[in-house]
Design a protein around this motif. Sequence first.
Motif, PDB file in Angstrom:
ATOM      1  N   ASN A   1     -81.398  36.673  61.992  1.00  0.00           N
ATOM      2  CA  ASN A   1     -81.671  35.447  61.251  1.00  0.00           C
ATOM      3  C   ASN A   1     -80.424  35.110  60.448  1.00  0.00           C
ATOM      4  OD1 ASN A   1     -82.513  33.413  59.502  1.00  0.00           O
ATOM      5  ND2 ASN A   1     -84.558  34.284  59.218  1.00  0.00           N
ATOM      6  N   LYS A   2     -79.730  34.066  60.869  1.00  0.00           N
ATOM      7  CA  LYS A   2     -78.450  33.735  60.247  1.00  0.00           C
ATOM      8  C   LYS A   2     -78.600  33.317  58.792  1.00  0.00           C
ATOM      9  CE  LYS A   2     -78.550  28.995  62.053  1.00  0.00           C
ATOM     10  NZ  LYS A   2     -77.849  28.006  62.926  1.00  0.00           N
ATOM     11  N   ASN A   3     -79.815  33.028  58.357  1.00  0.00           N
ATOM     12  CA  ASN A   3     -80.036  32.599  56.975  1.00  0.00           C
ATOM     13  C   ASN A   3     -80.278  33.769  56.024  1.00  0.00           C
ATOM     14  OD1 ASN A   3     -79.904  29.801  57.653  1.00  0.00           O
ATOM     15  ND2 ASN A   3     -82.002  29.921  58.431  1.00  0.00           N
ATOM     16  N   LYS A   4     -80.299  34.997  56.563  1.00  0.00           N
ATOM     17  CA  LYS A   4     -80.536  36.167  55.716  1.00  0.00           C
ATOM     18  C   LYS A   4     -79.300  37.054  55.664  1.00  0.00           C
ATOM     19  CE  LYS A   4     -85.567  36.426  56.162  1.00  0.00           C
ATOM     20  NZ  LYS A   4     -86.728  37.313  56.454  1.00  0.00           N
ATOM     21  N   ARG A   5     -79.158  37.775  54.557  1.00  0.00           N
ATOM     22  CA  ARG A   5     -78.038  38.696  54.396  1.00  0.00           C
ATOM     23  C   ARG A   5     -78.184  39.903  55.317  1.00  0.00           C
ATOM     24  NH1 ARG A   5     -78.172  38.797  47.767  1.00  0.00           N
ATOM     25  NH2 ARG A   5     -76.938  36.906  47.393  1.00  0.00           N
ATOM     26  N   THR A   6     -77.084  40.597  55.507  1.00  0.00           N
ATOM     27  CA  THR A   6     -77.102  41.810  56.315  1.00  0.00           C
ATOM     28  C   THR A   6     -78.007  42.862  55.692  1.00  0.00           C
ATOM     29  OG1 THR A   6     -74.882  41.409  57.161  1.00  0.00           O
ATOM     30  CG2 THR A   6     -75.665  43.675  57.246  1.00  0.00           C
ATOM     31  N   ILE A   7     -77.986  42.968  54.377  1.00  0.00           N
ATOM     32  CA  ILE A   7     -78.809  43.935  53.661  1.00  0.00           C
ATOM     33  C   ILE A   7     -79.271  43.312  52.352  1.00  0.00           C
ATOM     34  CG2 ILE A   7     -76.796  45.005  52.559  1.00  0.00           C
ATOM     35  CD1 ILE A   7     -79.835  46.975  53.724  1.00  0.00           C
ATOM     36  N   GLU A   8     -80.535  43.491  52.038  1.00  0.00           N
ATOM     37  CA  GLU A   8     -81.083  43.026  50.763  1.00  0.00           C
ATOM     38  C   GLU A   8     -81.062  44.213  49.798  1.00  0.00           C
ATOM     39  OE1 GLU A   8     -81.792  40.008  49.997  1.00  0.00           O
ATOM     40  OE2 GLU A   8     -81.652  39.118  52.003  1.00  0.00           O
ATOM     41  N   LEU A   9     -80.042  44.266  48.949  1.00  0.00           N
ATOM     42  CA  LEU A   9     -79.835  45.433  48.103  1.00  0.00           C
ATOM     43  C   LEU A   9     -81.005  45.691  47.164  1.00  0.00           C
ATOM     44  CD1 LEU A   9     -76.040  45.102  47.184  1.00  0.00           C
ATOM     45  CD2 LEU A   9     -77.109  46.576  48.891  1.00  0.00           C
ATOM     46  N   GLY A  10     -81.677  44.631  46.747  1.00  0.00           N
ATOM     47  CA  GLY A  10     -82.796  44.805  45.830  1.00  0.00           C
ATOM     48  C   GLY A  10     -83.967  45.548  46.432  1.00  0.00           C
ATOM     49  N   GLN A  11     -84.001  45.675  47.778  1.00  0.00           N
ATOM     50  CA  GLN A  11     -85.108  46.353  48.450  1.00  0.00           C
ATOM     51  C   GLN A  11     -84.787  47.799  48.829  1.00  0.00           C
ATOM     52  OE1 GLN A  11     -87.067  44.035  51.567  1.00  0.00           O
ATOM     53  NE2 GLN A  11     -86.114  42.183  50.775  1.00  0.00           N
ATOM     54  N   VAL A  12     -83.566  48.250  48.502  1.00  0.00           N
ATOM     55  CA  VAL A  12     -83.153  49.618  48.853  1.00  0.00           C
ATOM     56  C   VAL A  12     -83.751  50.607  47.857  1.00  0.00           C
ATOM     57  CG1 VAL A  12     -81.217  51.189  49.185  1.00  0.00           C
ATOM     58  CG2 VAL A  12     -81.024  48.799  49.900  1.00  0.00           C
ATOM     59  N   ASP A  13     -84.496  51.601  48.372  1.00  0.00           N
ATOM     60  CA  ASP A  13     -85.130  52.618  47.534  1.00  0.00           C
ATOM     61  C   ASP A  13     -84.177  53.777  47.271  1.00  0.00           C
ATOM     62  OD1 ASP A  13     -87.472  51.147  47.575  1.00  0.00           O
ATOM     63  OD2 ASP A  13     -88.310  52.259  49.284  1.00  0.00           O
ATOM     64  N   ASN A  14     -84.587  54.615  46.314  1.00  0.00           N
ATOM     65  CA  ASN A  14     -83.941  55.919  46.171  1.00  0.00           C
ATOM     66  C   ASN A  14     -84.649  56.883  47.118  1.00  0.00           C
ATOM     67  OD1 ASN A  14     -82.040  55.289  44.144  1.00  0.00           O
ATOM     68  ND2 ASN A  14     -83.659  55.353  42.589  1.00  0.00           N
TER      69      ASN A  14
ATOM     70  N   LEU B   1     -88.286  46.493  57.489  1.00  0.00           N
ATOM     71  CA  LEU B   1     -87.992  47.507  56.480  1.00  0.00           C
ATOM     72  C   LEU B   1     -87.861  48.831  57.213  1.00  0.00           C
ATOM     73  CD1 LEU B   1     -90.400  46.502  53.571  1.00  0.00           C
ATOM     74  CD2 LEU B   1     -87.923  46.227  53.667  1.00  0.00           C
ATOM     75  N   ASP B   2     -86.657  49.383  57.213  1.00  0.00           N
ATOM     76  CA  ASP B   2     -86.399  50.574  58.019  1.00  0.00           C
ATOM     77  C   ASP B   2     -85.481  51.523  57.274  1.00  0.00           C
ATOM     78  OD1 ASP B   2     -83.896  49.228  58.378  1.00  0.00           O
ATOM     79  OD2 ASP B   2     -84.737  48.175  60.112  1.00  0.00           O
ATOM     80  N   SER B   3     -84.709  52.333  58.013  1.00  0.00           N
ATOM     81  CA  SER B   3     -83.873  53.353  57.371  1.00  0.00           C
ATOM     82  C   SER B   3     -82.836  52.764  56.430  1.00  0.00           C
ATOM     83  CB  SER B   3     -83.177  54.205  58.432  1.00  0.00           C
ATOM     84  OG  SER B   3     -84.091  55.067  59.072  1.00  0.00           O
ATOM     85  N   ARG B   4     -82.511  51.494  56.594  1.00  0.00           N
ATOM     86  CA  ARG B   4     -81.601  50.844  55.644  1.00  0.00           C
ATOM     87  C   ARG B   4     -82.186  50.834  54.240  1.00  0.00           C
ATOM     88  NH1 ARG B   4     -81.116  45.243  58.734  1.00  0.00           N
ATOM     89  NH2 ARG B   4     -83.269  45.830  59.232  1.00  0.00           N
ATOM     90  N   TYR B   5     -83.517  50.813  54.159  1.00  0.00           N
ATOM     91  CA  TYR B   5     -84.183  50.611  52.874  1.00  0.00           C
ATOM     92  C   TYR B   5     -84.919  51.847  52.356  1.00  0.00           C
ATOM     93  CZ  TYR B   5     -83.168  45.764  53.984  1.00  0.00           C
ATOM     94  OH  TYR B   5     -82.513  44.598  54.296  1.00  0.00           O
TER      95      TYR B   5
END
Length: 304
Positions: free
Chosen positions: A223-236, A270-274
Amino acid sequence: MNLQVILGNFALILFVAMCVTGVIWFLDIFYFAKQRRAAADVALAAFDGRNAKLASEGIKTDNTSRHAIEAALLRQPTWIEYSGSFFPVIALVFFLRSFLYEPFKIPSSSMVPTLVIGDLILVNKFTYGIRLPVLNKKIIDVGDPQRGDVMVFKYPKDMSQDYIKRVIGVPGDKITYENKRLTVNDKPVTYTAKGDYLEDEGLEYHQLFDENLANVQHQILNNKNKRTIELGQVDNFPNREACVYSYEKFTCIVPEGNYFMMGDNRDNSLDSRYWGFVPNKNIVGKAFFVWMNLGNWKRIGGIH
């Protein structure tokens, strides 16, 4: 993506049902049936005694009721009869889904276009090793997940949930995702543009690409309208220090005994990135076949 089976933790329910019906079946063979036989023998002996006495007195007797008495006394109670009938069926289903193949249903769109909502899939339970049912502990090593496999696993943040994603990185791999393109061990993954794809759930167009990951060719969406990664959704998450993030790029080194997973619908997954890596102990099996989709029969076939 959460995979929904018919009844919550179905493996545990099936195991309990198999144990209960099996115990009843076993007790009936070695205890209850013998009790019924003994009771029938006593009743029939009394019946024969009465008939013999009547016959000695010249009274005609009717032996047809003898068979009815015996059948009634030997008949299994309903709860035992049903248990004995269900036990072999439940045991067979438990064996098949625990060690060979397990069915799941796809409820969301994080693996579109490979898997869509409503797909009923089969998962090979022995490709990655034989595991104890319910406990999911590997007891026989058969093989390991490979890059490009579509794998079902226990969600690391909630082991009661089964998820499905594509294996992107295996232990020791360096995974880089920059501007929505993968690089594995410093080798760029190749992409071929295939035009636009209309996603049914969101009714919006996405960019469709053929992705060649470790010689496994499959399709992905961007989706060209979304960022590569949404940092706010990254967990610890465990081994979080193995990853470096920015809005348009991240790099992770996959720890030993773990796997890096991503959905094919890259900007709707939502996968291993997050939430991090998937430990080997969480593996359920390899998804390999769509056996039914009631809304689209053309979906039946192998998973790539």
